[in-house]
Design an enzyme around this catalytic site. Structure first.
Site, PDB file in Angstrom:
ATOM      1  N   LEU A   1      58.646 -57.795  92.713  1.00 27.58           N
ATOM      2  CA  LEU A   1      58.235 -57.233  94.010  1.00 27.58           C
ATOM      3  C   LEU A   1      56.766 -56.797  94.038  1.00 27.58           C
ATOM      4  CD1 LEU A   1      61.425 -55.122  94.935  1.00 27.58           C
ATOM      5  CD2 LEU A   1      60.984 -57.531  95.366  1.00 27.58           C
TER       6      LEU A   1
ATOM      7  N   ASN B   1      54.236 -58.515  94.862  1.00 21.80           N
ATOM      8  CA  ASN B   1      53.554 -59.054  96.046  1.00 21.80           C
ATOM      9  C   ASN B   1      54.524 -59.408  97.167  1.00 21.80           C
ATOM     10  OD1 ASN B   1      51.154 -59.722  97.349  1.00 21.80           O
ATOM     11  ND2 ASN B   1      51.372 -61.889  96.867  1.00 21.80           N
TER      12      ASN B   1
ATOM     13  N   SER C   1      48.536 -75.674  90.020  1.00 23.13           N
ATOM     14  CA  SER C   1      47.688 -75.696  91.216  1.00 23.13           C
ATOM     15  C   SER C   1      46.633 -76.783  91.104  1.00 23.13           C
ATOM     16  CB  SER C   1      47.006 -74.335  91.342  1.00 23.13           C
ATOM     17  OG  SER C   1      45.996 -74.389  92.324  1.00 23.13           O
TER      18      SER C   1
ATOM     19  N   THR D   1      43.831 -76.346  91.787  1.00 26.64           N
ATOM     20  CA  THR D   1      42.622 -75.651  91.347  1.00 26.64           C
ATOM     21  C   THR D   1      42.244 -76.056  89.910  1.00 26.64           C
ATOM     22  OG1 THR D   1      41.555 -73.489  91.548  1.00 26.64           O
ATOM     23  CG2 THR D   1      43.658 -73.522  90.400  1.00 26.64           C
TER      24      THR D   1
ATOM     25  N   TYR E   1      42.046 -67.397  87.160  1.00 24.47           N
ATOM     26  CA  TYR E   1      43.340 -67.800  87.740  1.00 24.47           C
ATOM     27  C   TYR E   1      43.623 -69.270  87.406  1.00 24.47           C
ATOM     28  CZ  TYR E   1      46.508 -69.751  91.235  1.00 24.47           C
ATOM     29  OH  TYR E   1      47.510 -70.456  91.854  1.00 24.47           O
TER      30      TYR E   1
ATOM     31  N   LYS F   1      46.535 -71.362  84.823  1.00 23.38           N
ATOM     32  CA  LYS F   1      47.388 -72.514  85.156  1.00 23.38           C
ATOM     33  C   LYS F   1      47.179 -73.633  84.141  1.00 23.38           C
ATOM     34  CE  LYS F   1      49.315 -70.853  88.886  1.00 23.38           C
ATOM     35  NZ  LYS F   1      50.728 -70.469  88.873  1.00 23.38           N
TER      36      LYS F   1
ATOM     37  N   ASN G   1      42.666 -64.099 101.731  1.00 28.47           N
ATOM     38  CA  ASN G   1      41.627 -64.893 101.054  1.00 28.47           C
ATOM     39  C   ASN G   1      41.611 -66.314 101.579  1.00 28.47           C
ATOM     40  OD1 ASN G   1      40.859 -62.952  99.009  1.00 28.47           O
ATOM     41  ND2 ASN G   1      42.915 -63.272  98.168  1.00 28.47           N
TER      42      ASN G   1
ATOM     43  N   ARG H   1      40.144 -79.901 102.807  1.00 22.73           N
ATOM     44  CA  ARG H   1      41.266 -79.623 101.900  1.00 22.73           C
ATOM     45  C   ARG H   1      42.492 -80.417 102.315  1.00 22.73           C
ATOM     46  NH1 ARG H   1      37.570 -77.677  99.915  1.00 22.73           N
ATOM     47  NH2 ARG H   1      37.270 -75.652  98.942  1.00 22.73           N
TER      48      ARG H   1
ATOM     49  N   ARG I   1      31.165 -69.993 100.257  1.00 20.38           N
ATOM     50  CA  ARG I   1      31.824 -69.055  99.342  1.00 20.38           C
ATOM     51  C   ARG I   1      31.600 -69.566  97.911  1.00 20.38           C
ATOM     52  NH1 ARG I   1      38.249 -68.255 100.079  1.00 20.38           N
ATOM     53  NH2 ARG I   1      38.250 -70.457  99.523  1.00 20.38           N
TER      54      ARG I   1
HETATM   55  P1  NAD Z   1      53.401 -65.080  96.176  1.00 20.65           P
HETATM   56  O1  NAD Z   1      52.547 -63.974  95.657  1.00 20.65           O
HETATM   57  O2  NAD Z   1      53.863 -64.990  97.588  1.00 20.65           O
HETATM   58  O3  NAD Z   1      54.679 -65.260  95.248  1.00 20.65           O
HETATM   59  C1  NAD Z   1      54.675 -64.968  93.877  1.00 20.65           C
HETATM   60  C2  NAD Z   1      55.841 -64.014  93.615  1.00 20.65           C
HETATM   61  O4  NAD Z   1      55.887 -63.721  92.226  1.00 20.65           O
HETATM   62  C3  NAD Z   1      55.692 -62.694  94.357  1.00 20.65           C
HETATM   63  O5  NAD Z   1      56.844 -62.444  95.123  1.00 20.65           O
HETATM   64  C4  NAD Z   1      55.512 -61.656  93.251  1.00 20.65           C
HETATM   65  O6  NAD Z   1      56.086 -60.409  93.599  1.00 20.65           O
HETATM   66  C5  NAD Z   1      56.168 -62.329  92.063  1.00 20.65           C
HETATM   67  N1  NAD Z   1      55.647 -61.960  90.750  1.00 20.65           N
HETATM   68  C6  NAD Z   1      54.347 -61.907  90.348  1.00 20.65           C
HETATM   69  N2  NAD Z   1      54.289 -61.548  89.061  1.00 20.65           N
HETATM   70  C7  NAD Z   1      55.560 -61.405  88.626  1.00 20.65           C
HETATM   71  C8  NAD Z   1      56.148 -61.049  87.384  1.00 20.65           C
HETATM   72  N3  NAD Z   1      55.387 -60.752  86.326  1.00 20.65           N
HETATM   73  N4  NAD Z   1      57.491 -61.017  87.293  1.00 20.65           N
HETATM   74  C9  NAD Z   1      58.273 -61.301  88.366  1.00 20.65           C
HETATM   75  N5  NAD Z   1      57.780 -61.615  89.574  1.00 20.65           N
HETATM   76  C10 NAD Z   1      56.440 -61.666  89.691  1.00 20.65           C
HETATM   77  O7  NAD Z   1      52.640 -66.434  95.922  1.00 20.65           O
HETATM   78  P2  NAD Z   1      53.015 -67.915  96.367  1.00 20.65           P
HETATM   79  O8  NAD Z   1      51.960 -68.377  97.279  1.00 20.65           O
HETATM   80  O9  NAD Z   1      54.418 -67.974  96.775  1.00 20.65           O
HETATM   81  O10 NAD Z   1      52.801 -68.660  94.990  1.00 20.65           O
HETATM   82  C11 NAD Z   1      53.862 -68.970  94.109  1.00 20.65           C
HETATM   83  C12 NAD Z   1      53.296 -69.680  92.890  1.00 20.65           C
HETATM   84  O11 NAD Z   1      52.619 -70.848  93.326  1.00 20.65           O
HETATM   85  C13 NAD Z   1      52.276 -68.860  92.108  1.00 20.65           C
HETATM   86  O12 NAD Z   1      52.487 -69.089  90.735  1.00 20.65           O
HETATM   87  C14 NAD Z   1      50.954 -69.427  92.551  1.00 20.65           C
HETATM   88  O13 NAD Z   1      49.967 -69.294  91.569  1.00 20.65           O
HETATM   89  C15 NAD Z   1      51.309 -70.884  92.782  1.00 20.65           C
HETATM   90  N6  NAD Z   1      50.401 -71.545  93.734  1.00 20.65           N
HETATM   91  C16 NAD Z   1      50.279 -71.047  95.000  1.00 20.65           C
HETATM   92  C17 NAD Z   1      49.397 -71.679  95.890  1.00 20.65           C
HETATM   93  C18 NAD Z   1      49.233 -71.149  97.293  1.00 20.65           C
HETATM   94  O14 NAD Z   1      48.311 -71.570  97.972  1.00 20.65           O
HETATM   95  N7  NAD Z   1      50.079 -70.256  97.797  1.00 20.65           N
HETATM   96  C19 NAD Z   1      48.672 -72.792  95.479  1.00 20.65           C
HETATM   97  C20 NAD Z   1      48.838 -73.279  94.184  1.00 20.65           C
HETATM   98  C21 NAD Z   1      49.719 -72.642  93.326  1.00 20.65           C
HETATM   99  C1  UD1 Z   2      41.879 -71.385  97.204  1.00 21.51           C
HETATM  100  C2  UD1 Z   2      41.563 -71.045  95.782  1.00 21.51           C
HETATM  101  C3  UD1 Z   2      42.391 -71.920  94.865  1.00 21.51           C
HETATM  102  C4  UD1 Z   2      43.873 -71.744  95.169  1.00 21.51           C
HETATM  103  C5  UD1 Z   2      44.117 -72.049  96.643  1.00 21.51           C
HETATM  104  C6  UD1 Z   2      45.536 -71.742  96.986  1.00 21.51           C
HETATM  105  C7  UD1 Z   2      39.232 -70.284  95.764  1.00 21.51           C
HETATM  106  C8  UD1 Z   2      37.832 -70.609  95.351  1.00 21.51           C
HETATM  107  N1  UD1 Z   2      40.136 -71.249  95.527  1.00 21.51           N
HETATM  108  O1  UD1 Z   2      41.579 -72.729  97.432  1.00 21.51           O
HETATM  109  O2  UD1 Z   2      42.171 -71.570  93.526  1.00 21.51           O
HETATM  110  O3  UD1 Z   2      44.675 -72.613  94.386  1.00 21.51           O
HETATM  111  O4  UD1 Z   2      43.281 -71.205  97.441  1.00 21.51           O
HETATM  112  O5  UD1 Z   2      45.820 -72.169  98.272  1.00 21.51           O
HETATM  113  O6  UD1 Z   2      39.512 -69.206  96.241  1.00 21.51           O
HETATM  114  N2  UD1 Z   2      37.619 -70.933 104.342  1.00 21.51           N
HETATM  115  C9  UD1 Z   2      36.811 -70.427 105.341  1.00 21.51           C
HETATM  116  N3  UD1 Z   2      36.999 -69.139 105.741  1.00 21.51           N
HETATM  117  C10 UD1 Z   2      37.963 -68.334 105.210  1.00 21.51           C
HETATM  118  C11 UD1 Z   2      38.798 -68.858 104.190  1.00 21.51           C
HETATM  119  C12 UD1 Z   2      38.587 -70.166 103.775  1.00 21.51           C
HETATM  120  O7  UD1 Z   2      35.927 -71.124 105.848  1.00 21.51           O
HETATM  121  O8  UD1 Z   2      38.072 -67.157 105.613  1.00 21.51           O
HETATM  122  C13 UD1 Z   2      37.445 -72.341 103.925  1.00 21.51           C
HETATM  123  C14 UD1 Z   2      37.121 -72.534 102.454  1.00 21.51           C
HETATM  124  O9  UD1 Z   2      35.743 -72.509 102.241  1.00 21.51           O
HETATM  125  C15 UD1 Z   2      37.767 -73.911 102.189  1.00 21.51           C
HETATM  126  C16 UD1 Z   2      38.957 -73.958 103.135  1.00 21.51           C
HETATM  127  O10 UD1 Z   2      38.685 -72.987 104.141  1.00 21.51           O
HETATM  128  O11 UD1 Z   2      36.881 -74.938 102.549  1.00 21.51           O
HETATM  129  C17 UD1 Z   2      40.270 -73.597 102.471  1.00 21.51           C
HETATM  130  O12 UD1 Z   2      40.128 -72.362 101.784  1.00 21.51           O
HETATM  131  P1  UD1 Z   2      41.359 -71.620 101.083  1.00 21.51           P
HETATM  132  O13 UD1 Z   2      42.490 -71.549 102.028  1.00 21.51           O
HETATM  133  O14 UD1 Z   2      40.844 -70.339 100.503  1.00 21.51           O
HETATM  134  O15 UD1 Z   2      41.805 -72.622  99.928  1.00 21.51           O
HETATM  135  P2  UD1 Z   2      40.934 -73.273  98.725  1.00 21.51           P
HETATM  136  O16 UD1 Z   2      39.535 -72.845  98.765  1.00 21.51           O
HETATM  137  O17 UD1 Z   2      41.187 -74.726  98.724  1.00 21.51           O
END
Ligand code: NAD
Ligand code: UD1
Length: 344
Positions: free
Chosen positions: A33, A35, A130, A132, A154, A158, A203, A236, A297
């Site tokens: 919990l 996040n 990811s 990333t 971060y 991964k 973010n 993206r 950024r």
């Molecule tokens: P999120 O923060 O909504 O979900 C992650 C969940 O993990 C949260 O509910 C948090 O409470 C839980 N958590 C964190 N640390 C923990 C721990 N030590 N033990 C148990 N629970 C824990 O994020 P999300 O967007 O759903 O992402 C899920 C996964 O996907 C993450 O590993 C993230 O790095 C990866 N990921 C997300 C994105 C994205 O854009 N959302 C992109 C690439 C990869």
């Molecule tokens: C970001 C993370 C990446 C992560 C991914 C998850 C960074 C540098 N990278 O990627 O590690 O895996 O999120 O989804 O943070 N943008 C704006 N204004 C904003 C926010 C974003 O212009 O307020 C632009 C960014 O410059 C980018 C695009 O929107 O071109 C997407 O951004 P974002 O959603 O943050 O994703 P990533 O940068 O691809």
């Protein structure tokens, strides 16, 4: 299968849980919990009931993946046959400020989970990596064999975890492991009951766009319009979170049948610029999104999109939703939240 889903109450976790239930799996959610909150569990159960899914196939344990004793308890109590590991911290900026927290949570958490899996005889594992990890080492479309060079702690968690998984599978042929490199997951379940709930200032682009559209923030800052892209803004590969969730079910079925280690991209193989996202959102939802162009950024790449051939040919995965669906469904979720807040 009985599937342990770590991070199961997070943004992606709730959608994966729904997709697993839809495919007839039992889901054991584990989350500390950090996040999210337990109200998300209620929303997930409501959704399951409304969709005619077996809500009794959903159980929840509040636990931390770093805690070996808690993990042993969960495994003994629920006897999972496979693990989908999403728990982790994911904010890039925070990872630069707090690298130890990120390495401990993401890397140590994964090692502990794998140790308990081995102890308990569970070997099927799907991991959320990811895009990333690609960083700037190669040019899109990124194939799974492209060199990796993450640019922040971060991203390095991964990549480290991917290396650990590859070493583990090579050392013990009982393990069946898949890493999924997500591109940019956005959108929400069509019901509007589950979606992304960022804490504080978002973010990522889509949550920020929605908060501007909702009047919670004045305008969106577009990070740079001087990239070598058609309109100068960053490109993206946005993928609907429901498509992404379906990709997990296919990956789990694949992993269950294939010893060893495989990596798959989950994306659409198509890029959209920041201005295209804004325009699409405005058109689909009839809501203005005021914006201003600001500096780039730091750490952002110009263009990122996936090579999708491997996931398509091996898993049979192809994303179905387009950017208009992502914008419409994301906004449906945001509007429900706003409605709930005004009702209170
Ligand atoms: P999120 O923060 O909504 O979900 C992650 C969940 O993990 C949260 O509910 C948090 O409470 C839980 N958590 C964190 N640390 C923990 C721990 N030590 N033990 C148990 N629970 C824990 O994020 P999300 O967007 O759903 O992402 C899920 C996964 O996907 C993450 O590993 C993230 O790095 C990866 N990921 C997300 C994105 C994205 O854009 N959302 C992109 C690439 C990869
Ligand atoms: C970001 C993370 C990446 C992560 C991914 C998850 C960074 C540098 N990278 O990627 O590690 O895996 O999120 O989804 O943070 N943008 C704006 N204004 C904003 C926010 C974003 O212009 O307020 C632009 C960014 O410059 C980018 C695009 O929107 O071109 C997407 O951004 P974002 O959603 O943050 O994703 P990533 O940068 O691809």
């Amino acid at each position: 299968m009985r599937v342990l889903l770590t991070g199961g109450l997070g943004y992606i976790g709730t959608h994966v849980a729904t997709a697993l239930l839809e495919s007839g799996h039992e889901v054991i959610l584990l989350d500390n919990l950090v996040n999210t909150s337990e109200t998300v569990l209620e929303a997930l159960k409501t959704l399951a009931k409304r969709e005619g899914l077996a809500a009794e196939n959903l159980t929840f344990f509040e636990a931390d993946v770093r805690d070996l004793e808690a993990l042993r308890f969960v495994f003994t109590a629920s006897k999972p046959e496979a693990v989908v590991h999403l728990a982790g911290l994911k904010a890039v900026g925070e990872s630069v400020a707090l690298p130890l927290d990120y390495y401990e949570n993401n890397v140590t958490g994964t090692i502990h989970l794998l140790q308990v899996m081995r102890e308990q005889g569970v070997f099927t594992f799907v991991f959320s990596s990811s895009a990333t990890v690609y960083g700037e080492a190669s040019q899109p479309p990124f194939t799974e064999t492209a060199p990796t060079a993450p640019t922040n702690p971060y991203g390095r968690t991964k990549r480290m975890i991917e290396e650990i998984l590859s070493d583990l599978a090579a050392s013990d042929d009982r393990f069946r492991i898949v890493s999924l490199r997500y591109f940019n997951p956005v959108g929400a379940h069509e019901s509007g009951l589950i979606g992304e709930l960022p804490r504080g200032v978002p973010n990522n682009l889509m949550p920020y766009v929605m908060q501007v559209a909702a009047g919670l923030r004045e305008k969106l800052h577009v990070f740079g319009d001087d990239y070598p892209t058609p309109d100068g803004t960053g490109v993206r590969d946005y993928i609907h979170v429901v498509d992404l969730a379906r990709g997990h079910v296919l990956s789990l079925n694949y992993a269950a049948r294939h010893p060893g280690y495989e990596v798959f991209n989950l994306g659409r193989g198509k890029g959209a610029s920041v201005l295209e996202v804004i325009r699409t959102f405005e058109e689909v939802n009839g809501t203005p999104v005021p914006f201003a162009i600001v500096d780039r950024r730091p750490g952002d790449v110009a263009i990122s999109f996936a090579a999708t051939d491997k996931a398509e040919q091996t898993l049979g995965f192809r994303a179905e939703y387009d950017l208009t669906d992502m914008c419409r469904h994301a906004w449906q979720f945001q509007k429900r939240l706003l409605h709930e807040q005004t009702e209170r």
